[in-house]
Structure formats: structure tokens, C-alpha cells
Design a protein around this motif. Structure first.
Motif, PDB file in Angstrom:
ATOM      1  N   VAL A 178       0.852  -1.190   0.000  1.00 51.68           N
ATOM      2  CA  VAL A 178       0.000   0.000   0.000  1.00 51.68           C
ATOM      3  C   VAL A 178       0.887   1.239   0.000  1.00 51.68           C
ATOM      4  O   VAL A 178       1.877   1.320   0.750  1.00 51.68           O
ATOM      5  N   LEU A 179       0.542   2.208  -0.834  1.00 46.62           N
ATOM      6  CA  LEU A 179       1.253   3.478  -0.883  1.00 46.62           C
ATOM      7  C   LEU A 179       0.435   4.520  -0.134  1.00 46.62           C
ATOM      8  O   LEU A 179      -0.722   4.790  -0.487  1.00 46.62           O
ATOM      9  N   LEU A 180       1.015   5.085   0.919  1.00 47.32           N
ATOM     10  CA  LEU A 180       0.366   6.142   1.691  1.00 47.32           C
ATOM     11  C   LEU A 180       0.897   7.485   1.223  1.00 47.32           C
ATOM     12  O   LEU A 180       2.108   7.721   1.233  1.00 47.32           O
ATOM     13  N   LEU A 181       0.003   8.379   0.828  1.00 48.77           N
ATOM     14  CA  LEU A 181       0.375   9.692   0.315  1.00 48.77           C
ATOM     15  C   LEU A 181      -0.112  10.782   1.251  1.00 48.77           C
ATOM     16  O   LEU A 181      -1.270  10.759   1.696  1.00 48.77           O
ATOM     17  N   ALA A 182       0.758  11.746   1.535  1.00 46.14           N
ATOM     18  CA  ALA A 182       0.354  12.896   2.330  1.00 46.14           C
ATOM     19  C   ALA A 182      -0.569  13.787   1.497  1.00 46.14           C
ATOM     20  O   ALA A 182      -0.324  14.031   0.317  1.00 46.14           O
ATOM     21  N   GLN A 183      -1.635  14.274   2.150  1.00 42.98           N
ATOM     22  CA  GLN A 183      -2.612  15.131   1.494  1.00 42.98           C
ATOM     23  C   GLN A 183      -2.988  16.269   2.452  1.00 42.98           C
ATOM     24  O   GLN A 183      -4.078  16.290   3.017  1.00 42.98           O
ATOM     25  N   PRO A 184      -2.052  17.207   2.702  1.00 43.77           N
ATOM     26  CA  PRO A 184      -2.324  18.290   3.654  1.00 43.77           C
ATOM     27  C   PRO A 184      -3.551  19.108   3.251  1.00 43.77           C
ATOM     28  O   PRO A 184      -3.775  19.367   2.071  1.00 43.77           O
ATOM     29  N   CYS A 185      -4.337  19.486   4.272  1.00 43.27           N
ATOM     30  CA  CYS A 185      -5.567  20.234   4.034  1.00 43.27           C
ATOM     31  C   CYS A 185      -5.524  21.563   4.789  1.00 43.27           C
ATOM     32  O   CYS A 185      -4.846  21.702   5.807  1.00 43.27           O
ATOM     33  N   ARG A 186      -6.284  22.527   4.269  1.00 37.30           N
ATOM     34  CA  ARG A 186      -6.346  23.829   4.946  1.00 37.30           C
ATOM     35  C   ARG A 186      -7.072  23.710   6.288  1.00 37.30           C
ATOM     36  O   ARG A 186      -6.647  24.274   7.282  1.00 37.30           O
ATOM     37  N   ASP A 187      -8.206  22.992   6.302  1.00 36.31           N
ATOM     38  CA  ASP A 187      -8.927  22.783   7.562  1.00 36.31           C
ATOM     39  C   ASP A 187      -8.479  21.455   8.147  1.00 36.31           C
ATOM     40  O   ASP A 187      -8.831  20.391   7.650  1.00 36.31           O
ATOM     41  N   ARG A 188      -7.731  21.482   9.194  1.00 41.77           N
ATOM     42  CA  ARG A 188      -7.126  20.291   9.766  1.00 41.77           C
ATOM     43  C   ARG A 188      -8.012  19.687  10.860  1.00 41.77           C
ATOM     44  O   ARG A 188      -7.584  19.474  11.978  1.00 41.77           O
ATOM     45  N   ASP A 189      -9.281  19.414  10.497  1.00 37.29           N
ATOM     46  CA  ASP A 189     -10.201  18.858  11.478  1.00 37.29           C
ATOM     47  C   ASP A 189      -9.878  17.392  11.786  1.00 37.29           C
ATOM     48  O   ASP A 189     -10.074  16.925  12.897  1.00 37.29           O
ATOM     49  N   SER A 190      -9.422  16.660  10.790  1.00 37.37           N
ATOM     50  CA  SER A 190      -9.157  15.241  10.976  1.00 37.37           C
ATOM     51  C   SER A 190      -7.851  14.877  10.282  1.00 37.37           C
ATOM     52  O   SER A 190      -7.681  15.149   9.092  1.00 37.37           O
ATOM     53  N   TRP A 191      -6.939  14.266  11.038  1.00 38.16           N
ATOM     54  CA  TRP A 191      -5.655  13.887  10.442  1.00 38.16           C
ATOM     55  C   TRP A 191      -5.835  12.810   9.374  1.00 38.16           C
ATOM     56  O   TRP A 191      -5.048  12.723   8.438  1.00 38.16           O
ATOM     57  N   SER A 192      -6.920  12.018   9.482  1.00 38.28           N
ATOM     58  CA  SER A 192      -7.125  10.945   8.501  1.00 38.28           C
ATOM     59  C   SER A 192      -7.428  11.499   7.112  1.00 38.28           C
ATOM     60  O   SER A 192      -7.186  10.829   6.109  1.00 38.28           O
ATOM     61  N   GLN A 193      -7.971  12.706   7.030  1.00 41.28           N
ATOM     62  CA  GLN A 193      -8.217  13.315   5.736  1.00 41.28           C
ATOM     63  C   GLN A 193      -6.921  13.706   5.039  1.00 41.28           C
ATOM     64  O   GLN A 193      -6.916  13.959   3.840  1.00 41.28           O
ATOM     65  N   GLU A 194      -5.835  13.764   5.787  1.00 38.93           N
ATOM     66  CA  GLU A 194      -4.565  14.192   5.226  1.00 38.93           C
ATOM     67  C   GLU A 194      -3.725  13.018   4.743  1.00 38.93           C
ATOM     68  O   GLU A 194      -2.546  13.175   4.436  1.00 38.93           O
ATOM     69  N   LEU A 195      -4.325  11.839   4.673  1.00 41.72           N
ATOM     70  CA  LEU A 195      -3.648  10.662   4.134  1.00 41.72           C
ATOM     71  C   LEU A 195      -4.541  10.009   3.087  1.00 41.72           C
ATOM     72  O   LEU A 195      -5.768   9.961   3.235  1.00 41.72           O
ATOM     73  N   ALA A 196      -3.921   9.503   2.025  1.00 40.72           N
ATOM     74  CA  ALA A 196      -4.637   8.727   1.017  1.00 40.72           C
ATOM     75  C   ALA A 196      -3.890   7.419   0.822  1.00 40.72           C
ATOM     76  O   ALA A 196      -2.669   7.417   0.641  1.00 40.72           O
ATOM     77  N   ALA A 197      -4.604   6.309   0.871  1.00 36.59           N
ATOM     78  CA  ALA A 197      -4.013   4.985   0.694  1.00 36.59           C
ATOM     79  C   ALA A 197      -4.412   4.450  -0.678  1.00 36.59           C
ATOM     80  O   ALA A 197      -5.606   4.350  -0.989  1.00 36.59           O
ATOM     81  N   VAL A 198      -3.423   4.113  -1.497  1.00 38.75           N
ATOM     82  CA  VAL A 198      -3.692   3.614  -2.845  1.00 38.75           C
ATOM     83  C   VAL A 198      -2.830   2.388  -3.121  1.00 38.75           C
ATOM     84  O   VAL A 198      -1.828   2.136  -2.459  1.00 38.75           O
ATOM     85  N   ASP A 199      -3.256   1.620  -4.124  1.00 36.73           N
ATOM     86  CA  ASP A 199      -2.436   0.542  -4.672  1.00 36.73           C
ATOM     87  C   ASP A 199      -2.664   0.529  -6.180  1.00 36.73           C
ATOM     88  O   ASP A 199      -3.198   1.500  -6.739  1.00 36.73           O
ATOM     89  N   GLY A 200      -2.275  -0.555  -6.833  1.00 31.66           N
ATOM     90  CA  GLY A 200      -2.395  -0.579  -8.282  1.00 31.66           C
ATOM     91  C   GLY A 200      -3.811  -0.476  -8.799  1.00 31.66           C
ATOM     92  O   GLY A 200      -4.039  -0.111  -9.954  1.00 31.66           O
ATOM     93  N   LEU A 201      -4.796  -0.788  -7.951  1.00 32.48           N
ATOM     94  CA  LEU A 201      -6.194  -0.757  -8.363  1.00 32.48           C
ATOM     95  C   LEU A 201      -6.884   0.562  -8.030  1.00 32.48           C
ATOM     96  O   LEU A 201      -8.051   0.740  -8.363  1.00 32.48           O
ATOM     97  N   GLY A 202      -6.208   1.462  -7.351  1.00 35.44           N
ATOM     98  CA  GLY A 202      -6.791   2.760  -7.045  1.00 35.44           C
ATOM     99  C   GLY A 202      -6.846   3.031  -5.554  1.00 35.44           C
ATOM    100  O   GLY A 202      -6.099   2.434  -4.769  1.00 35.44           O
ATOM    101  N   LYS A 203      -7.749   3.924  -5.158  1.00 32.64           N
ATOM    102  CA  LYS A 203      -7.897   4.264  -3.739  1.00 32.64           C
ATOM    103  C   LYS A 203      -8.469   3.072  -2.985  1.00 32.64           C
ATOM    104  O   LYS A 203      -9.410   2.406  -3.446  1.00 32.64           O
ATOM    105  N   ILE A 204      -7.898   2.802  -1.827  1.00 26.92           N
ATOM    106  CA  ILE A 204      -8.326   1.669  -1.026  1.00 26.92           C
ATOM    107  C   ILE A 204      -9.486   2.100  -0.139  1.00 26.92           C
ATOM    108  O   ILE A 204      -9.337   2.978   0.725  1.00 26.92           O
ATOM    109  N   THR A 205     -10.645   1.492  -0.355  1.00 25.91           N
ATOM    110  CA  THR A 205     -11.843   1.770   0.430  1.00 25.91           C
ATOM    111  C   THR A 205     -12.528   0.441   0.741  1.00 25.91           C
ATOM    112  O   THR A 205     -12.370  -0.539   0.007  1.00 25.91           O
ATOM    113  N   PRO A 206     -13.306   0.376   1.818  1.00 26.72           N
ATOM    114  CA  PRO A 206     -13.992  -0.870   2.160  1.00 26.72           C
ATOM    115  C   PRO A 206     -14.961  -1.301   1.064  1.00 26.72           C
ATOM    116  O   PRO A 206     -15.734  -0.505   0.537  1.00 26.72           O
ATOM    117  N   GLY A 207     -14.907  -2.589   0.684  1.00 24.64           N
ATOM    118  CA  GLY A 207     -15.855  -3.153  -0.249  1.00 24.64           C
ATOM    119  C   GLY A 207     -15.726  -2.673  -1.681  1.00 24.64           C
ATOM    120  O   GLY A 207     -16.672  -2.814  -2.469  1.00 24.64           O
TER     121      GLY A 207
END
Length: 232
Positions: A178-207
Motif C-alpha cells: 500500500v502506498l500512503l500519500l500525504a494530502q495536507p488540508c487547509r482545515d485540519r479537522d481530521s488527520w485521517s483526511q490528510e492521508l490517502a491509501a492507494v495501490d495498483g487498483l486505485g484508492k483503497i476503500t472498504p468493499g
């Protein structure tokens, strides 16, 4: 006798004109490519580097050149090497893949040229392999992640940055495929919004049910438990 020679010379010159014209037009490739292969090189391991305004492959032991690749009006800023592939990112925002004998494909990445023009050193973190054998390659820019299939340069998926956020190509980490990419945001309400997890098939999301990345005619394969939808 002199007249005969003069006539033959004139005929030869006329016959040569189409060949000269054809060679002249053949050099006018839409990407300004110039690929030179050097015969007689050994079959040992090769390495690649940026040398001047060109990409150069050379013998790891002797330093002898195997091939060079340059483009009129641009220069390479970053390289990524995988078995059988040399991916180069150019100052004009073009991505290329070169093999041992030819340039395989060219792909333009929107917005990349202007972003690199301000600071060319940013190119160092832009190219990211998405699997162990570099079958998929990501180009990470602040606005989006573009994923290309290495075999033919096909654009397989795009991931835009969240509203108010921007990807930072220089900040990434890899774990368990899994490739984790930093995605800094102007409104830092949630640190999880500042990370994106991807692999060869695209963004990793449940289901998720992503399309596979196989070449046409190949069967979709399951990767890591993901269901792979058949292309429509």
C-alpha cells in the motif's frame, strides 16, 4: 563521356530528393524524440542516468553506453527504472517509457509543466510504483494522482485531491503493498483526511470493486482479497 556522367549525376540527385525529404520528415516526430542505440555493447547489467538533456543507459561494469534518448525542447527531470522499463519525467510535463531498443509510449500529465517550471527539483518525488514489479506507475501532483499501466501507458485511474487539500509528492510511505500519500488540508479537522491509501487498483476503500489492470485478453485476477470487476 562527360555528358553521360553529368546526366547520371543529375538523375541520381533527382532520385535522392524523395529520400532526403522522407528522412527530414521522419525526424519531425510529434514529441521531438531522438533515440540512439549503440551496437556491440555487452549483455551484462545496465543502469540508467540523466546526462545533460538526455536519458542514458550504460553498462554497470564498464560504463559503455547502450542507448541515449533525448527530446527537442525539453529535458528529463526524474527517472524510475523497472525491469525492461525506464520511465522518465520531462520538464514539459511528459511521461515516457523507454525499452532497450525504442521509446514505447508518451503520456502528457495535465498541470505538471507549470508546477515543475517553478521548481524543477519537485520532480524527484513524482514517480511512484504501485506494485512490486512496477506493473502500475503513479504520477503524483498536488491536484491528482494519475495511474498508468506500464505495459502500454494506458491511464487506468485518477484520484483527485479532496477539496481544500493537495497531495505532497515528497511525502509518502509504503507498507504491505500500500502506498500512503500525504494530502495536507487547509482545515485540519481530521488527520485521517490528510492521508490517502492507494495501490495498483486505485484508492483503497472498504468493499471496493475496481476494474483490473490486465491487458486486453487477459483474465482479471484477485489481488489481496479485492473483487475485480470485469471491464464493460
Amino acid at each position: 563521356m562527360d555528358r553521360t556522367r553529368l546526366a547520371l549525376t543529375a538523375v541520381a540527385a533527382v532520385l535522392a530528393l524523395p529520400l532526403v525529404t522522407a528522412a527530414h520528415h521522419a525526424d519531425r516526430t510529434p514529441y521531438g524524440d531522438r533515440f540512439d542505440s549503440f551496437a556491440g555493447h555487452p549483455a551484462g547489467p545496465a543502469a540508467v542516468r540523466i546526462r545533460g538533456a538526455a536519458v542514458e543507459a550504460y553498462d554497470s561494469g564498464t560504463g559503455a553506453r547502450r542507448w541515449t534518448y533525448g527530446r527537442r525542447g525539453s529535458r528529463p527531470l526524474a527517472l524510475y527504472r523497472a525491469p525492461g522499463h525506464t520511465f522518465a519525467l520531462w520538464a514539459d510535463g511528459l511521461l515516457t517509457d523507454t525499452g532497450p531498443r525504442r521509446v514505447r509510449w508518451h503520456r502528457a500529465v495535465p498541470g505538471l509543466r507549470g508546477w515543475l517550471a517553478r521548481r524543477p527539483e519537485r520532480a524527484a518525488g513524482v514517480l511512484k510504483p504501485l506494485d512490486a514489479d512496477a506493473g502500475m506507475l503513479a504520477v503524483v501532483t498536488p491536484e491528482r494522482v494519475s495511474a498508468f499501466r506500464a505495459a502500454d501507458g494506458d491511464l487506468r485511474w485518477l484520484l483527485p485531491a479532496r477539496d481544500g487539500c493537495a497531495f505532497d509528492p515528497a511525502r509518502s510511505a509504503r507498507t504491505d503493498g500500500v502506498l500512503l500519500l500525504a494530502q495536507p488540508c487547509r482545515d485540519r479537522d481530521s488527520w485521517s483526511q490528510e492521508l490517502a491509501a492507494v495501490d495498483g487498483l486505485g484508492k483503497i476503500t472498504p468493499g471496493r470493486t475496481p476494474l483490473g489492470n490486465e491487458l486486453p485478453g487477459e483474465r482479471p485476477t484477485d489481488r489481496g482479497g479485492n473483487r475485480v470487476a470485469r471491464p464493460s
